[in-house]
Design a protein around this motif. Structure first.
Motif, short mmCIF file in Angstrom:
data_model
loop_
_atom_site.label_atom_id
_atom_site.label_comp_id
_atom_site.label_asym_id
_atom_site.label_seq_id
_atom_site.Cartn_x
_atom_site.Cartn_y
_atom_site.Cartn_z
N THR A 311 -3.39 58.84 20.90
CA THR A 311 -3.76 57.49 20.47
C THR A 311 -4.17 56.63 21.65
N GLN A 312 -3.47 56.74 22.75
CA GLN A 312 -3.79 55.91 23.91
C GLN A 312 -5.12 56.31 24.53
N ALA A 313 -5.39 57.61 24.59
CA ALA A 313 -6.60 58.08 25.28
C ALA A 313 -7.84 58.01 24.39
N LEU A 314 -7.69 58.38 23.12
CA LEU A 314 -8.86 58.49 22.25
C LEU A 314 -8.86 57.51 21.10
N GLY A 315 -7.83 56.67 20.99
CA GLY A 315 -7.73 55.78 19.83
C GLY A 315 -8.91 54.84 19.69
N SER A 316 -9.37 54.27 20.81
CA SER A 316 -10.49 53.33 20.74
C SER A 316 -11.80 54.01 20.41
N ARG A 317 -11.84 55.35 20.44
CA ARG A 317 -13.05 56.08 20.08
C ARG A 317 -13.07 56.51 18.62
N PHE A 318 -12.02 56.18 17.87
CA PHE A 318 -12.02 56.50 16.46
C PHE A 318 -13.18 55.76 15.80
N PRO A 319 -13.82 56.36 14.80
CA PRO A 319 -14.98 55.69 14.19
C PRO A 319 -14.59 54.46 13.39
N GLY A 320 -15.50 53.48 13.37
CA GLY A 320 -15.34 52.32 12.50
C GLY A 320 -14.24 51.38 12.94
#
Length: 837
Positions: A311-320
């Motif tokens: 979540t910390q590393a890739l959370g901001s890259r989740f779509p929408g």
């Protein structure tokens, strides 16, 4: 410590799949809870941040142009005011997109309700036609600083100087006009004025509105908006997504904890002798407990840490919206605490459930308890050993545990079975002198999972055997329910994730209903048409009637009305006529037919604390309007604070009232966007046409969320199912000698375990569906009531889908049980000696 690690390593090698699923399930649960926290923070904090930074007004009041609005600054409890600002309603167009707006004349940048610029700069007297757009309006118009916007129906244009965030109610097509700040020279003909009140005590908002109405008069008040309404509107779908994720995250965490508890309990029952050996060689009860506790906490820690890192590393890259929410949440002050506290809380919960189950292992005595008749005669092998005698043609193998060195000789020694045992087992002899002694099985003593009180086969089982039902099916069903408390616990643990899956499927189906059948959730019209003074009612009808894609047009008006007590405004809507009524979607009551009858949304009923059948009095300008609420409509607009009647009813109070909007119902297959463009062109700039906003459009991220939750819940259910299969197979090893002795083939013995697993899964599916379907309706309707839309929007999965879901769960469970059951059934008899001693 070395022995503990070796035991844990051996157990991990034996249960690799179960360990992997536990790690993945824990990771999915923690990700769900972290995303829920991010969405809650994203829903609340951006608006709160903007409101604080701009020193937002707690109340915005629209008054008539002649009202003495400056008097409101002297009211008790008013700390400061913004305005009053002259305002006018108009329409802006850009790149073929139109939007209703409120032009607000702002000679200088205010100190209360001060817009926060995100692009460009503030108004400049050097550019008298310059404007600043509210950010959502700018996105709707695809406008940015430097663009030129037109005012349809006139030759005027304005230039965008900046884009700003505001804590006031934001632009919503067809519901809330967009906010545009301009110099007084750009608002030559104001029709109203706007004043904002910043209060000393925000909780006194209702009282401040009452005082303002008393000072200015009800006829001078056009519309009132409060900070609570603006905050609720800003939170919107983000809060709903957070609630859904939080609910399923907590439910999945509970299901995972119960699954771990069941796995450890089953494993302890299967390793009682090993645990006794550990204690005999010097392990203390605390050390035994720690073996199980540390092992499963390690799984939980691995899953939780992986989830937090992901979540910390890739959370901001989740779509929408999910990615946006995580990106905003990571910049909030409480982000680090939540990122640490949620995984720790999940691990502690799983550790607590693990400790409760592992505590039983610490109570296992260091001396193994015999499983023969002394221990209660649990297994078939024990009953064979306890009941010897003569019985020509019936022979069973009963090896004695005291001479393990002579296994081969004892395995070849037939032991006759007595008549009482034959009656207990319930099988008959096929022919005298039959050396196989198999016969035709009609019943069997309860297997190893049965307790001393389980006794013989039930009457139902005997009748089934008498009717020719295959013995394997009967014995499998009997094995499932012979130990009721344990079986009920297994069914309950497996039913919980299945229940949550049914709830998730219901949420998915409800969203699909919003898209596929909007007329059933209060959206029978696809387009809304607003007119201006340049086109009469007759001319508008002529334009609409000429379009072949328009199936029906319902004329109407919508005005702001003061509620009783004069603390807030609601939307009073008149749509359709008595001869051509508007097709409201009713969840309660009946349609409005007679004079003074109306239907209301749930938000209005809650606001006024009234029910269907009550009369309500409201004020429109200086004129009171008394209406009889005869039905509750599903109302997705304006948070349900809408009361709707026919246009004819409103004309009774004001005969000169002319329609200002039209709700259009299109023919099947018509494209709303295409029809809107055609009508805009045909109206020559006098028609403002836009698609009706569907609440489900903002819930599109919920589909991926629901799909991910279903995967997590399926993993949890798989863990519990593997536990149940392992327990059934291990406990069935005690009966393997007896089952083979009475003539059952390995395939039949396998079928017993497969049937037992299938029956367990079937019972869990029935329980999960029976409880999950009404629970899903209640949860969805409760959310509908809290949002103002109202109950009646829930839509459960179709019976066909539920049947397919149940069949897939049962067949999948049976398929998973087939391989371990077949392996156990084909084991050599010598390998099963330790299971029956």
């Amino acid at each position: 410590m070395r022995a503990t690690l070796r035991w844990a390593h051996s157990d991990l090698r034996t249960h690799r799949g179960e360990a992997l699923f536990l790690v993945l399930a824990t990771a999915g649960i923690v990700v769900s809870l972290l995303l829920a926290t991010a969405l809650f923070g994203y829903a609340t904090n951006p608006w709160q941040r903007i409101f604080t930074q701009e020193r937002g007004a707690h109340v915005w009041i629209h008054t008539a142009e002649s009202a003495q609005a400056r008097k409101l600054a002297d009211l008790d409890g008013v700390q400061s005011v913004a305005g009053p600002y002259p305002a006018a309603s108009t329409t802006l167009a850009s790149r073929g997109t139109r939007a209703s707006v409120e032009l607000r004349a702002t000679p200088e940048r205010p100190t209360v309700g001060r817009p926060l610029l995100t692009a460009g700069h503030w108004l400049d007297p050097a550019t008298p036609d310059g404007v600043v757009l509210e950010s959502r309006l700018a996105r709707a118009l695809l406008a940015e600083p430097g663009d030129t916007l037109t005012l349809p129906g006139s030759a005027r244009t304005v230039t965008v100087l900046g884009v700003a965030d505001s804590a006031e109610p934001r632009y919503r097509p067809g519901e809330q006009p967009g906010l545009v700040w301009a110099l007084p020279s750009a608002v030559p003909h104001p029709t109203s004025q706007v004043i904002g009140l910043r209060l000393t005590d925000p909780d006194d908002t209702g009282y401040a509105v009452q005082r303002a109405v008393t000072v200015l008069g009800a006829g001078a008040i056009g519309e009132v908006s409060t900070w609570q309404q603006a905050r609720a509107e800003a939170q919107g779908d983000n809060r709903l997504l957070g609630q859904v994720l939080g609910l399923f995250g907590v439910g999945a965490l509970l299901a995972a904890g119960l699954a771990v508890h069941g796995a450890i309990s089953t494993r302890i029952r299967g390793h009682l002798r090993d645990i006794s050996v550990l204690k005999a060689i010097g392990f203390t009860p605390a050390q035994v407990v720690r073996v199980f506790l540390f092992q499963h906490i390690a799984y939980a820690v691995l899953g939780a840490v992986s989830a937090a890192a992901l979540t910390q590393a890739l959370g901001s890259r989740f779509p929408g919206r999910l990615g946006d929410a995580v990106g905003v949440w990571q910049g909030l002050p409480g982000h680090t605490v939540a990122l640490f506290a949620i995984p720790v809380g999940a691990v502690l919960f799983i550790g607590a459930t693990t400790g409760l189950a592992a505590w039983r292992a610490g109570r296992v005595p260091p001396v193994p308890v015999p499983r023969g008749p002394v221990a209660g005669g649990r297994g078939l092998g024990a009953r064979f050993a306890a009941k010897g005698g003569s019985g020509t043609g019936f022979r069973a193998l009963a090896p004695r545990p005291s001479a393990a060195e002579d296994h081969s000789a004892r395995l070849s020694t037939p032991v006759p079975v007595s008549v009482p045992v034959r009656r207990t087992l319930g099988f008959r002899r096929t022919a005298p002198g039959d050396e196989r002694g198999a016969g035709s099985v009609h019943g069997l003593q309860a297997p190893a999972s049965a307790g001393p009180s389980s006794g013989q086969l039930s009457g139902l089982a005997r009748r089934a055997l008498a009717l020719g039902v295959p013995p394997a099916l009967v014995l499998g069903w009997h094995t499932t329910f012979v130990r009721r408390l344990r079986s009920l616990a297994t069914v309950a643990r497996l039913a919980l994730p299945l229940l949550l899956i049914v709830v998730a499927m219901s949420a998915w189906t409800t969203i699909d209903r919003f898209h596929s059948r909007p007329e059933q959730i209060g959206l029978p019209a696809a387009l809304t048409v607003h007119t201006d003074a340049g086109l009469s009612d007759r001319g508008t009808r002529a334009v609409l009637d000429r379009d072949p894609q328009v199936a029906a047009a319902y004329p109407g008006v919508e005005v702001a009305a003061l509620v009783p007590g004069q603390t807030a405004t609601i939307a009073l809507r008149g749509l359709g006529t008595r001869h051509h009524p508007y097709p409201y979607a009713l969840a309660e009551g009946r349609p409005a037919r007679a004079d003074d009858e109306a239907v209301a949304g749930q938000g209005l009923l809650d606001l006024l604390d009234v029910h269907v059948g009550d009369w309500v009095r409201m004020t429109v300008g200086d004129q009171p309007q008394i209406l009889h609420i005869v039905g509750r409509s599903i109302e997705p607009e304006n948070a349900g604070r809408v009361i709707s009647t026919s246009l004819d009813t409103l004309r009774d109070n004001d005969p000169h009232l002319a329609p200002t909007l039209y709700q259009l119902r299109l023919r099947p297959g018509a494209d709303p966007q295409t029809v809107a463009e055609q009508l805009t062109t045909a109206g020559h700039g006098h028609l403002d046409v836009h698609a009706v906003t569907n609440p489900a459009d903002g819930l599109s991220p919920l589909r991926s969320v629901v799909a991910g939750l279903i995967v997590v819940l399926a993993l949890i259910g798989l863990v519990e199912l593997l536990t149940a299969i392992g327990g059934t197979v291990r406990e069935g090893e005690r009966d393997l000698l007896a089952l083979k002795a009475i003539g059952l083939s390995p395939r039949q013995i396998t079928a017993i375990t497969v049937t037992a697993t299938g029956c367990t899964a079937l019972a869990a599916v029935v329980a999960g569906t029976a409880v999950g379907t009404p629970l899903a309706h209640w949860l969805i309707d409760a959310q509908g009531r809290s949002s103002g839309i109202g109950a009646g929007i829930a839509q459960g999965p179709s019976p066909v889908l539920l049947v397919l879901f149940g069949a897939a769960a049962v067949l999948g469970a049976a398929g998973l049980a087939a391989l371990p059951a077949a392996r156990a059934a084909r084991r050599r008899l010598a390998d099963t000696l330790s299971a029956v001693t």
